[in-house]
Design a protein around this motif. Structure first.
Motif, PDB file in Angstrom:
ATOM      1  N   CYS A   1       0.851  -1.180   0.000  1.00 34.33           N
ATOM      2  CA  CYS A   1       0.000   0.000   0.000  1.00 34.33           C
ATOM      3  C   CYS A   1       0.893   1.238   0.000  1.00 34.33           C
ATOM      4  O   CYS A   1       1.689   1.437   0.921  1.00 34.33           O
TER       5      CYS A   1
ATOM      6  N   TRP B   1       5.918   2.317   0.106  1.00 34.94           N
ATOM      7  CA  TRP B   1       4.844   1.412   0.493  1.00 34.94           C
ATOM      8  C   TRP B   1       5.174   0.689   1.788  1.00 34.94           C
ATOM      9  O   TRP B   1       6.316   0.638   2.217  1.00 34.94           O
TER      10      TRP B   1
ATOM     11  N   THR C   1      -7.452  -3.493   2.749  1.00 32.41           N
ATOM     12  CA  THR C   1      -7.565  -2.308   3.605  1.00 32.41           C
ATOM     13  C   THR C   1      -6.831  -1.082   3.063  1.00 32.41           C
ATOM     14  O   THR C   1      -6.968  -0.002   3.624  1.00 32.41           O
ATOM     15  N   CYS C   2      -6.086  -1.222   1.998  1.00 31.61           N
ATOM     16  CA  CYS C   2      -5.249  -0.125   1.505  1.00 31.61           C
ATOM     17  C   CYS C   2      -6.061   1.139   1.221  1.00 31.61           C
ATOM     18  O   CYS C   2      -5.767   2.204   1.754  1.00 31.61           O
ATOM     19  N   GLU C   3      -7.059   1.027   0.366  1.00 27.72           N
ATOM     20  CA  GLU C   3      -7.843   2.203  -0.009  1.00 27.72           C
ATOM     21  C   GLU C   3      -8.587   2.782   1.194  1.00 27.72           C
ATOM     22  O   GLU C   3      -8.731   3.993   1.323  1.00 27.72           O
ATOM     23  N   LYS C   4      -9.051   1.929   2.086  1.00 23.31           N
ATOM     24  CA  LYS C   4      -9.742   2.388   3.282  1.00 23.31           C
ATOM     25  C   LYS C   4      -8.821   3.229   4.168  1.00 23.31           C
ATOM     26  O   LYS C   4      -9.280   4.100   4.896  1.00 23.31           O
TER      27      LYS C   4
ATOM     28  N   GLY D   1      -6.554   5.214   2.956  1.00 20.32           N
ATOM     29  CA  GLY D   1      -6.182   6.409   2.219  1.00 20.32           C
ATOM     30  C   GLY D   1      -5.018   6.216   1.278  1.00 20.32           C
ATOM     31  O   GLY D   1      -4.479   7.170   0.736  1.00 20.32           O
TER      32      GLY D   1
ATOM     33  N   LYS E   1      -2.945   3.809  -1.984  1.00 18.23           N
ATOM     34  CA  LYS E   1      -3.202   3.251  -3.309  1.00 18.23           C
ATOM     35  C   LYS E   1      -2.308   2.034  -3.506  1.00 18.23           C
ATOM     36  O   LYS E   1      -1.251   1.927  -2.907  1.00 18.23           O
ATOM     37  N   LYS E   2      -2.724   1.136  -4.384  1.00 14.34           N
ATOM     38  CA  LYS E   2      -1.960  -0.086  -4.636  1.00 14.34           C
ATOM     39  C   LYS E   2      -0.826   0.126  -5.631  1.00 14.34           C
ATOM     40  O   LYS E   2      -0.029  -0.758  -5.847  1.00 14.34           O
TER      41      LYS E   2
ATOM     42  N   GLY F   1      -0.155  10.661   0.384  1.00 13.44           N
ATOM     43  CA  GLY F   1      -1.420   9.991   0.654  1.00 13.44           C
ATOM     44  C   GLY F   1      -2.171  10.704   1.753  1.00 13.44           C
ATOM     45  O   GLY F   1      -1.659  11.626   2.395  1.00 13.44           O
TER      46      GLY F   1
END
Length: 96
Positions: free
Chosen positions: A36, A71, A78-81, A83, A85-86, A93
């Motif tokens: 992430c 990263w 859970t990455c997007e949750k 805040g 990005k993959k 971020g």
């Protein structure tokens, strides 16, 4: 076979089984996590993205909080949750 040889054989077998168990545990943990970008605080990154070449070499070297170029591993899904990005991105971020 003498006692020393038997003990060495038993110890060797135990170490082999233990190492195999650790490898399986590590693989299972890795499958439950994802990279992430943009969620690591300075010095807490796992590594840099490929576009971060030249800024630092890898783990723990980030000097910027939440850099989109760095990263860390987080639980899968859970990455997007959080805040992040993959994929690596320019900027910072917005961790929640």
């Amino acid at each position: 076979m003498n006692k020393s040889a038997v003990a060495a054989s038993i110890l060797g077998a135990a170490l082999s089984l233990s190492a195999a168990g650790l490898a399986t545990s590590s693989s299972a943990r890795a499958d439950d996590q994802e990279k992430c970008f943009g969620v690591a605080k300075a010095g807490e990154n796992a590594c840099s993205g490929s576009s971060n070449a030249g800024m630092h070499s890898c783990a723990g070297h980030s000097t910027v909080d939440y850099s989109g170029k760095d990263w860390k591993l987080v639980p899968a899904g859970t990455c997007e949750k959080m805040g992040g990005k993959k994929e690596a991105f320019d900027g910072i971020g917005k961790p929640m």
